[in-house]
Scaffold this motif. Structure first.
Motif, mmCIF file in Angstrom:
data_model
loop_
_atom_site.group_PDB
_atom_site.id
_atom_site.type_symbol
_atom_site.label_atom_id
_atom_site.label_comp_id
_atom_site.label_asym_id
_atom_site.label_seq_id
_atom_site.Cartn_x
_atom_site.Cartn_y
_atom_site.Cartn_z
ATOM 1 N N THR A 274 0.857 -1.177 0.000
ATOM 2 C CA THR A 274 0.000 0.000 0.000
ATOM 3 C C THR A 274 0.897 1.232 0.000
ATOM 4 O O THR A 274 2.106 1.143 0.223
ATOM 5 C CB THR A 274 -0.927 0.050 1.234
ATOM 6 N N GLU A 275 0.297 2.407 -0.219
ATOM 7 C CA GLU A 275 1.087 3.645 -0.251
ATOM 8 C C GLU A 275 1.721 3.955 1.096
ATOM 9 O O GLU A 275 2.677 4.720 1.166
ATOM 10 C CB GLU A 275 0.204 4.813 -0.693
ATOM 11 N N MET B 51 -6.529 -8.586 2.325
ATOM 12 C CA MET B 51 -6.436 -7.141 2.133
ATOM 13 C C MET B 51 -7.187 -6.474 3.273
ATOM 14 O O MET B 51 -8.380 -6.194 3.165
ATOM 15 C CB MET B 51 -7.015 -6.753 0.775
ATOM 16 N N PRO B 52 -6.519 -6.226 4.396
ATOM 17 C CA PRO B 52 -7.214 -5.805 5.620
ATOM 18 C C PRO B 52 -7.739 -4.380 5.597
ATOM 19 O O PRO B 52 -8.673 -4.064 6.320
ATOM 20 C CB PRO B 52 -6.139 -5.970 6.701
ATOM 21 N N TRP B 53 -7.125 -3.506 4.785
ATOM 22 C CA TRP B 53 -7.503 -2.104 4.818
ATOM 23 C C TRP B 53 -8.280 -1.686 3.570
ATOM 24 O O TRP B 53 -8.140 -2.282 2.502
ATOM 25 C CB TRP B 53 -6.260 -1.217 4.930
ATOM 26 N N LYS B 54 -9.087 -0.654 3.722
ATOM 27 C CA LYS B 54 -9.674 0.001 2.560
ATOM 28 C C LYS B 54 -8.546 0.671 1.773
ATOM 29 O O LYS B 54 -7.463 0.922 2.295
ATOM 30 C CB LYS B 54 -10.679 1.072 2.988
ATOM 31 N N GLY B 55 -8.839 0.997 0.521
ATOM 32 C CA GLY B 55 -7.869 1.755 -0.256
ATOM 33 C C GLY B 55 -7.193 0.948 -1.344
ATOM 34 O O GLY B 55 -7.577 -0.180 -1.651
ATOM 35 N N ASN C 86 -13.710 -2.146 1.094
ATOM 36 C CA ASN C 86 -14.053 -2.605 2.442
ATOM 37 C C ASN C 86 -12.802 -2.724 3.303
ATOM 38 O O ASN C 86 -11.692 -2.708 2.805
ATOM 39 C CB ASN C 86 -14.752 -3.964 2.366
ATOM 40 N N GLY C 87 -13.028 -2.867 4.616
ATOM 41 C CA GLY C 87 -11.914 -3.109 5.511
ATOM 42 C C GLY C 87 -11.697 -2.010 6.519
ATOM 43 O O GLY C 87 -12.518 -1.100 6.704
ATOM 44 N N LEU C 88 -10.543 -2.083 7.181
ATOM 45 C CA LEU C 88 -10.176 -1.124 8.211
ATOM 46 C C LEU C 88 -9.793 0.210 7.599
ATOM 47 O O LEU C 88 -9.451 0.297 6.420
ATOM 48 C CB LEU C 88 -8.990 -1.669 9.018
#
Length: 242
Positions: free
Chosen positions: A163-164, A183-187, A227-229
């Motif tokens: 991720t960035e 893929m735990p996070w949004k983005g 979706n996600g954190l």
């Protein structure tokens, strides 16, 4: 940093810098797709004048249920803009098959190398067929990719999801070329893979035949997870090279 956050990072990956430059595709909301060059995990986007000017010809193809649309990209100050965008269910691939050859020393020998950057943008994990020489395609299962080299599954190859923010997670393809990530996070995520093919060959350049000793393929796949954190914030943009 809270204890739950530490636990998530320990379980799913570590924050490390990404070392190699690659291209990837971004699609700002309501705008056409853009091919960037730099290091996604370090929030580094090269510019023009600068390293962006090394590219010879960036082309992209929109893949949709209506067929395929191929076009050259237009260079801007910080990327290469394509004349289309991917709607839900569509995909985009891009590459520069004419990146200038370069020479580097390997021990006491000079080696002529061909850097072959390519990228894919997906809007879902619906199964897709390979289009690029080194291609990482969704399989139909959430978070799962299949790696192909020259249309054949490629086993035992490292794939890195980043991720960035610099968060990254490494995986390796199995015997069928499959690799899967959480893929735990949004983005936006970028799955990165590279392969150095030591087969010598010849290509047609602007001045005729160009011989090379090896080809360094580097391919990314970008996907925006809805979706996600709450995502880890990206760091400040890195300084472009000259």
């Amino acid at each position: 940093m809270t204890k739950p956050f530490i636990a998530v990072v320990a379980l799913l990956g570590v924050i490390t810098p990404v070392q190699a430059h690659q291209i990837w595709i971004e699609q700002p909301e309501g705008r056409n797709a853009v091919v960037r060059f730099g290091e996604f995990g370090e929030n580094l986007r090269e510019v023009s004048p600068g390293l962006l000017d090394k590219f010879a010809k960036v082309t992209g193809t929109l893949i949709s249920t209506k067929g395929e649309q191929k076009s050259d990209a237009t260079k801007t100050a910080n990327g290469f803009t394509l004349p289309f965008s991917a709607a839900s269910g569509d995909g985009i691939v891009a590459e520069d098959a004419s990146y200038p050859l370069y020479i580097w020393k390997q021990q006491d020998k000079e080696v002529t190398n061909w850097f072959y950057p390519a990228a894919r943008f997906i809007t879902s994990f619906a199964a897709q067929q390979p289009k690029l020489v080194l291609d990482l395609v969704p399989t139909g299962q959430e978070g799962q990719f299949k790696l192909f080299f020259k249309n054949q599954p490629k086993a035992k190859t490292k794939v890195t999801l980043v991720t960035e923010s610099g968060w990254s997670k490494e995986g390796h393809t199995d015997e069928q070329g499959l690799v899967k990530f959480d893929m735990p996070w949004k983005g936006t995520y970028a799955a990165e893979v590279s392969f150095n093919d030591r087969s010598a060959g010849e290509r047609t350049g602007t001045k005729g035949a160009e011989k090379y000793d090896a080809v360094s393929y580097a391919t990314t796949v970008t996907y925006v997870n809805a979706n996600g954190l709450t995502p880890i914030p990206a760091g400040p943009p890195a300084t472009p090279g000259k």
